[in-house]
Scaffold this motif. Structure first.
Motif, PDB file in Angstrom:
ATOM      1  N   ARG A  90     -20.127   9.955  -5.298  1.00  0.00           N
ATOM      2  CA  ARG A  90     -21.543   9.576  -5.325  1.00  0.00           C
ATOM      3  C   ARG A  90     -21.749   8.177  -4.785  1.00  0.00           C
ATOM      4  NH1 ARG A  90     -24.544  13.572  -7.303  1.00  0.00           N
ATOM      5  NH2 ARG A  90     -23.624  14.906  -8.895  1.00  0.00           N
ATOM      6  N   SER A  91     -20.813   7.279  -5.076  1.00  0.00           N
ATOM      7  CA  SER A  91     -21.008   5.901  -4.594  1.00  0.00           C
ATOM      8  C   SER A  91     -20.936   5.862  -3.078  1.00  0.00           C
ATOM      9  CB  SER A  91     -19.963   4.955  -5.188  1.00  0.00           C
ATOM     10  OG  SER A  91     -18.710   5.176  -4.573  1.00  0.00           O
ATOM     11  N   ALA A  92     -20.265   6.855  -2.494  1.00  0.00           N
ATOM     12  CA  ALA A  92     -20.191   6.918  -1.038  1.00  0.00           C
ATOM     13  C   ALA A  92     -21.257   7.838  -0.473  1.00  0.00           C
ATOM     14  CB  ALA A  92     -18.804   7.396  -0.607  1.00  0.00           C
ATOM     15  N   SER A  93     -22.154   8.315  -1.309  1.00  0.00           N
ATOM     16  CA  SER A  93     -23.170   9.298  -0.916  1.00  0.00           C
ATOM     17  C   SER A  93     -22.512  10.514  -0.280  1.00  0.00           C
ATOM     18  CB  SER A  93     -24.178   8.702   0.064  1.00  0.00           C
ATOM     19  OG  SER A  93     -24.844   7.604  -0.500  1.00  0.00           O
ATOM     20  N   ALA A  94     -21.341  10.886  -0.822  1.00  0.00           N
ATOM     21  CA  ALA A  94     -20.550  11.955  -0.212  1.00  0.00           C
ATOM     22  C   ALA A  94     -20.568  13.242  -1.017  1.00  0.00           C
ATOM     23  CB  ALA A  94     -19.110  11.481  -0.044  1.00  0.00           C
ATOM     24  N   TYR A  95     -21.136  13.190  -2.194  1.00  0.00           N
ATOM     25  CA  TYR A  95     -21.002  14.323  -3.119  1.00  0.00           C
ATOM     26  C   TYR A  95     -21.564  15.622  -2.536  1.00  0.00           C
ATOM     27  CZ  TYR A  95     -20.991  17.132  -7.319  1.00  0.00           C
ATOM     28  OH  TYR A  95     -20.764  18.148  -8.219  1.00  0.00           O
TER      29      TYR A  95
ATOM     30  N   CYS B   8     -17.111   1.393   9.015  1.00  0.00           N
ATOM     31  CA  CYS B   8     -15.756   1.946   9.041  1.00  0.00           C
ATOM     32  C   CYS B   8     -14.837   1.130   8.136  1.00  0.00           C
ATOM     33  CB  CYS B   8     -15.237   1.943  10.478  1.00  0.00           C
ATOM     34  SG  CYS B   8     -13.777   2.949  10.708  1.00  0.00           S
ATOM     35  N   ASP B   9     -14.913  -0.165   8.291  1.00  0.00           N
ATOM     36  CA  ASP B   9     -14.108  -1.066   7.483  1.00  0.00           C
ATOM     37  C   ASP B   9     -14.415  -0.890   6.000  1.00  0.00           C
ATOM     38  OD1 ASP B   9     -14.209  -4.020   6.113  1.00  0.00           O
ATOM     39  OD2 ASP B   9     -12.486  -3.823   7.460  1.00  0.00           O
TER      40      ASP B   9
ATOM     41  N   ARG C 209     -17.851  15.103   9.908  1.00  0.00           N
ATOM     42  CA  ARG C 209     -19.279  15.297   9.707  1.00  0.00           C
ATOM     43  C   ARG C 209     -19.834  14.435   8.592  1.00  0.00           C
ATOM     44  NH1 ARG C 209     -21.208  20.408  12.029  1.00  0.00           N
ATOM     45  NH2 ARG C 209     -19.406  21.460  12.941  1.00  0.00           N
ATOM     46  N   PHE C 210     -18.943  13.734   7.926  1.00  0.00           N
ATOM     47  CA  PHE C 210     -19.419  12.845   6.882  1.00  0.00           C
ATOM     48  C   PHE C 210     -19.859  11.539   7.540  1.00  0.00           C
ATOM     49  CE2 PHE C 210     -20.230  10.671   3.184  1.00  0.00           C
ATOM     50  CZ  PHE C 210     -19.394   9.585   2.967  1.00  0.00           C
ATOM     51  N   ALA C 211     -21.078  11.082   7.227  1.00  0.00           N
ATOM     52  CA  ALA C 211     -21.714   9.979   7.959  1.00  0.00           C
ATOM     53  C   ALA C 211     -21.009   8.630   7.834  1.00  0.00           C
ATOM     54  CB  ALA C 211     -23.172   9.826   7.521  1.00  0.00           C
ATOM     55  N   ARG C 212     -20.083   8.512   6.881  1.00  0.00           N
ATOM     56  CA  ARG C 212     -19.440   7.215   6.701  1.00  0.00           C
ATOM     57  C   ARG C 212     -17.937   7.274   7.003  1.00  0.00           C
ATOM     58  NH1 ARG C 212     -23.707   4.829   4.013  1.00  0.00           N
ATOM     59  NH2 ARG C 212     -22.609   2.909   3.495  1.00  0.00           N
ATOM     60  N   SER C 213     -17.492   8.394   7.577  1.00  0.00           N
ATOM     61  CA  SER C 213     -16.056   8.555   7.789  1.00  0.00           C
ATOM     62  C   SER C 213     -15.567   7.791   9.008  1.00  0.00           C
ATOM     63  CB  SER C 213     -15.724  10.035   7.993  1.00  0.00           C
ATOM     64  OG  SER C 213     -16.145  10.437   9.296  1.00  0.00           O
ATOM     65  N   ILE C 214     -14.233   7.671   9.091  1.00  0.00           N
ATOM     66  CA  ILE C 214     -13.637   6.968  10.229  1.00  0.00           C
ATOM     67  C   ILE C 214     -13.929   7.695  11.551  1.00  0.00           C
ATOM     68  CG2 ILE C 214     -11.467   6.163  11.251  1.00  0.00           C
ATOM     69  CD1 ILE C 214     -10.425   5.844   8.348  1.00  0.00           C
ATOM     70  N   PRO C 215     -13.663   9.005  11.645  1.00  0.00           N
ATOM     71  CA  PRO C 215     -13.974   9.663  12.925  1.00  0.00           C
ATOM     72  C   PRO C 215     -15.437   9.569  13.311  1.00  0.00           C
ATOM     73  CG  PRO C 215     -13.317  11.273  11.272  1.00  0.00           C
ATOM     74  CD  PRO C 215     -13.022   9.943  10.708  1.00  0.00           C
TER      75      PRO C 215
END
Lengths: 319, 483
Positions: free
Chosen positions: A205-210, A170-171, A235-241
């Protein structure tokens, strides 16, 4: 034996945090290197230093802020507590202490991974190879998660491991967006150009979010949608929620253990994180992205302290 | 010329020593090794070697290592394991077992006496100076009563078999004897790698060591505690025996802790867990007395627990082994053991000592200096085989240097006649050759004493060497006590 030594819980927590830290630093270096391939050159490396408040110590030891020096500093410098090498070493040392509680594969992979990083030299850090190197570092971290998730026994130790993972993730997600957001605010000449779009792609892409982003926004790409997706899409695996939900699950799992049932653990910081996770991107931008990210990071620090106080018995310090 | 079924041993020669497989040099091989000799005889040396290297790999993969400290560095090593087992007949074992129990019983009575009325000292059986001058003598243990008078919960008695085929005691270990993890792991290795050798032979099991130790620890818990909480206190990951601490904690099913995980709170020792403080009742400690409590002993120790001794002295936590047991495993005191056994038990020692001369006594010093070439000289304080000079094998220079050391500090030395240690067939390269071995049985005492059937057979891997210690290039073998 169902009770877990506080020290071992802390070891588990920090293995996760350090590996997550190393992976995210590899992502940050990778995306910065991509931007630096364009005309903006050296000045693009300064945000990375600013991120870790490293401007002074870096300048004192390396002087010139260029790709070569920053890569050295953040990948192989064993004296830099923020380097990837330092983080993986710390992860390994934490693993050594709980070697008897984790699977053999988990220990072995971390050991081999660290030895590989420790063997890297300046020659491996040439600008042209940097992206490939960051990918390998990332893969080493991901291999670790795969092994841990596939083999670790699902008791308290696992819950602390998950807490460490998602607090750090998260951080780090907030940092990634924070340093890039302002670098990405377009100059009048850039808007709509190939450079502009390329940089948004690079961030995603660096966040594997594309791939996820494109499902939600098949056509548009603006600072707000990109930042909003990465920070706030549940639903994004690296998001805050997403991280907050996983943190909550881990806490529930922990308190479900017989020997922890009697504890009360309901830190305000976690409630506030939950609230912050529910904002929409317009509210964030109005409030100020940087200020929002600051709030999230502070709550995460407080949450970490609450965990240390309740579970790691931080108040009983060594004599 | 050579019988087909003994190709493996065709040119094996025990060199005049008693052989654990083939018996006395002049006689017929003992019946109890018939089966294993036949089975081994069916294998070619190359096959044995190939299967043996698989066990090496397994040891490495499992991380069964120890750390060798020398002046330069510390290296993690796999303790070499030799696949040819050392076999002990049931009859021989009876003697070893009863001899060890007798010895440990006498040691416990001795320690209790030393820390109470000191009758044995007043009766002049053992020189007072030898006990009270021992750095391991702990004045603070005076008057403290322990359940069953058990001070030495875990003992390791080092035995050797002489050329006459009889076991003799080489040394007593009453503080933190180690090595039992290898005993169990070696057996598991053999069972996995050589099921064709181990099946249907009738070998007494060793896998219940952890359970037995746990039972004994529960027995010595402070009276009145219904379900005593037991922990294993280790100095931590960088200790050379750490693997064994992990092993034992797992086998016993108890937490593996370090000093920093414990705290004295509310008059009891507590363990810091994620759920809060939990009271600890019994500590199996693998830390020397000196480092256990910075309040009571070495103030600079970071390994211990502040205030632990106070809780111990008031009987609110049990320690295994007790504090102060080092008075009994001193190499000089060793010479008095036959007399100590007679004093407390009115019995002759079942297992003899090796003939020993004390340099602290004028006669012993004179005899030693006059016969340096034939004797083994040992410093009283050291362990691990360091400082030992084997007269018949030493150079003139080494003997001269040892002589100087003895003359400078006679009280620190003993000498013993060199025992012709028994040998055991050992896989060396592609051949089977004799190598000297010793035996360390482990004795657990709670309310009563129990001896693990078997023990650690250490083998001196260097040809002709008599030094079996792991820290100096020794290896181990699986030890089979037959039913």
């Amino acid at each position: 034996m169902s009770s877990l030594l506080a020290r071992f819980a802390e070891n588990s927590f920090w293995i996760a945090r350090y590996v997550e830290r190393a992976e995210n630093l590899a992502r940050i270096i990778d995306v910065t290197e991509t931007f630096a391939r364009d005309e903006h050159g050296e000045s693009d490396w300064t945000p990375v230093l600013r991120l870790h408040h490293d401007e002074e110590s870096f300048t004192a030891r390396y002087g010139k802020v260029d790709a070569a020096n920053v890569a050295r500093y953040y990948i192989i410098d064993e004296q830099n507590p923020n380097s990837i090498r330092y983080s993986i070493r710390a992860a390994r040392e934490n693993a050594r202490s709980i070697r008897h509680l984790i699977s053999l594969e988990t220990w072995t992979q971390l050991n081999v991974f660290y030895n590989w990083i420790a063997g890297l030299t300046r020659r491996n850090l040439k600008l042209g190879d940097l992206s490939r190197l960051c990918a390998e570092i990332k893969e080493g971290c991901q291999l670790h998660y795969g092994i841990a998730a596939g083999t670790l026994y699902r008791d308290q130790l696992w819950s602390f491991y998950r807490l460490g993972t998602f607090i750090e993730l998260c951080d780090q997600t907030t940092r990634l967006v924070d340093i890039k957001y302002h670098a990405l605010l377009p100059r009048a000449t850039d808007v709509g150009t190939a450079i502009d779009v390329a940089q948004w792609n690079a961030l995603l892409r660096s966040a594997s979010a594309y791939h996820g982003y494109r499902r939600v926004y098949p056509q548009e790409m603006t600072p707000a949608t990109v930042a909003g997706f990465i920070l706030l899409d549940p639903r994004f695996a690296r998001s805050i929620p997403h991280c907050v939900r996983e943190i909550r699950n881990s806490v529930t799992g922990l308190l479900g253990n017989a020997e922890l049932k009697h504890l009360s653990f309901a830190p305000k910081a976690l409630d506030e994180l939950g609230e912050l996770a529910g904002w929409d991107v317009d509210k964030v931008i109005d409030y100020g992205l940087h200020e929002y990210v600051d709030r999230v990071q502070l709550r995460l620090i407080e949450l970490g302290e609450a965990i240390a106080d309740t579970f790691f018995l931080a108040r009983y310090s060594a004599a | 010329m050579v019988a087909k079924n003994s190709e493996l041993f065709s040119d094996y020669d025990s060199g005049g020593y008693y052989c654990e497989m083939f018996g006395a040099p002049a006689g017929r091989p003992p019946a109890h090794t018939d089966k294993i000799r036949k089975r081994l005889g069916r294998l070619k040396a190359a096959t044995l070697k190939r299967r043996a290297s698989a066990t090496d790999r397994e040891l490495f993969n499992l991380g069964i290592t120890f750390t060798v400290y020398s002046e330069k560095d510390a290296i993690d090593r796999v303790l070499p394991f030799d696949v040819i087992p050392r076999i002990i007949s049931a009859a021989d074992w009876k003697i070893v077992e009863s001899g060890c129990i007798q010895r440990v019983t006498a040691i416990n009575k001795f320690i209790q006496d030393v820390y109470h009325k000191q009758k044995i000292l007043k009766d002049g059986i053992v020189p007072t100076e030898l006990v009270t001058g021992n750095p391991n003598y702990r004045r603070e243990m005076h008057g403290i009563d322990l359940p069953f008078g058990t001070y030495v919960t875990v003992a390791g008695i080092d035995l050797v078999r002489d050329t006459d085929g009889r076991f003799k005691v080489l040394e007593d270990n009453a503080r933190t004897p180690s090595g039992v993890s290898y005993v169990v792991e070696n057996r598991h290795l053999m069972q996995r790698a050589f099921p064709d050798l181990t099946e249907k032979i009738g070998i007494r099991q060793v896998s219940n060591y952890g359970m037995k130790l746990r039972e004994a620890l529960a027995e010595i818990a402070p009276p009145g505690v219904k379900k005593p909480r037991i922990v294993l206190l280790s100095p931590g990951v960088f200790n050379s025996a750490y693997f064994e601490h992990v092993f034992l904690a797992r086998e016993m099913g108890v937490p593996l802790v370090e000093g920093r995980d414990l705290i004295v709170d509310g008059g009891y020792v507590q363990m810091k867990t994620t759920g809060g403080l939990l009271q600890v009742d019994v500590i199996y400690r693998r830390i020397d007395d000196k480092f256990l409590d910075p309040v009571q002993f070495n103030p600079e120790s970071m390994l211990g627990v502040r205030g632990l001794f106070e809780v111990y002295a008031t009987g609110r936590v049990a320690l295994a082994n007790a504090i102060g047991t080092g008075v009994a495993d001193d190499k000089a005191l060793y010479a008095y053991m036959p007399r100590i056994i007679r004093y407390y038990l009115s019995e002759d020692a079942i297992l003899d000592n090796v003939e020993t001369h004390l340099c602290r006594e004028p006669e012993g010093l004179a005899y030693t200096l006059a016969n340096m070439n034939e004797l083994v000289v040992k410093p009283v304080g050291e362990s691990g085989g360091y400082g030992v000079v084997v007269g018949p094998r030493a150079t003139k220079a080494e003997i001269a240097e040892a002589r100087a050391r003895i003359e400078a500090n006679p009280a620190n030395y003993i000498s013993q006649t060199m025992v012709g240690l028994s040998v055991s067939p050992t896989l060396v390269g592609n051949r089977i050759e004799p190598r000297h071995v010793d035996l360390r049985p482990y004795i657990i005492t709670g309310r009563k004493s129990w001896v693990l059937p078997g023990g650690l057979t250490r083998v001196a891997l260097r040809k002709g060497s008599l030094v079996v210690n792991s820290s100096q290039g020794g290896g181990t073998k699986d030890t089979w006590v037959l039913e």
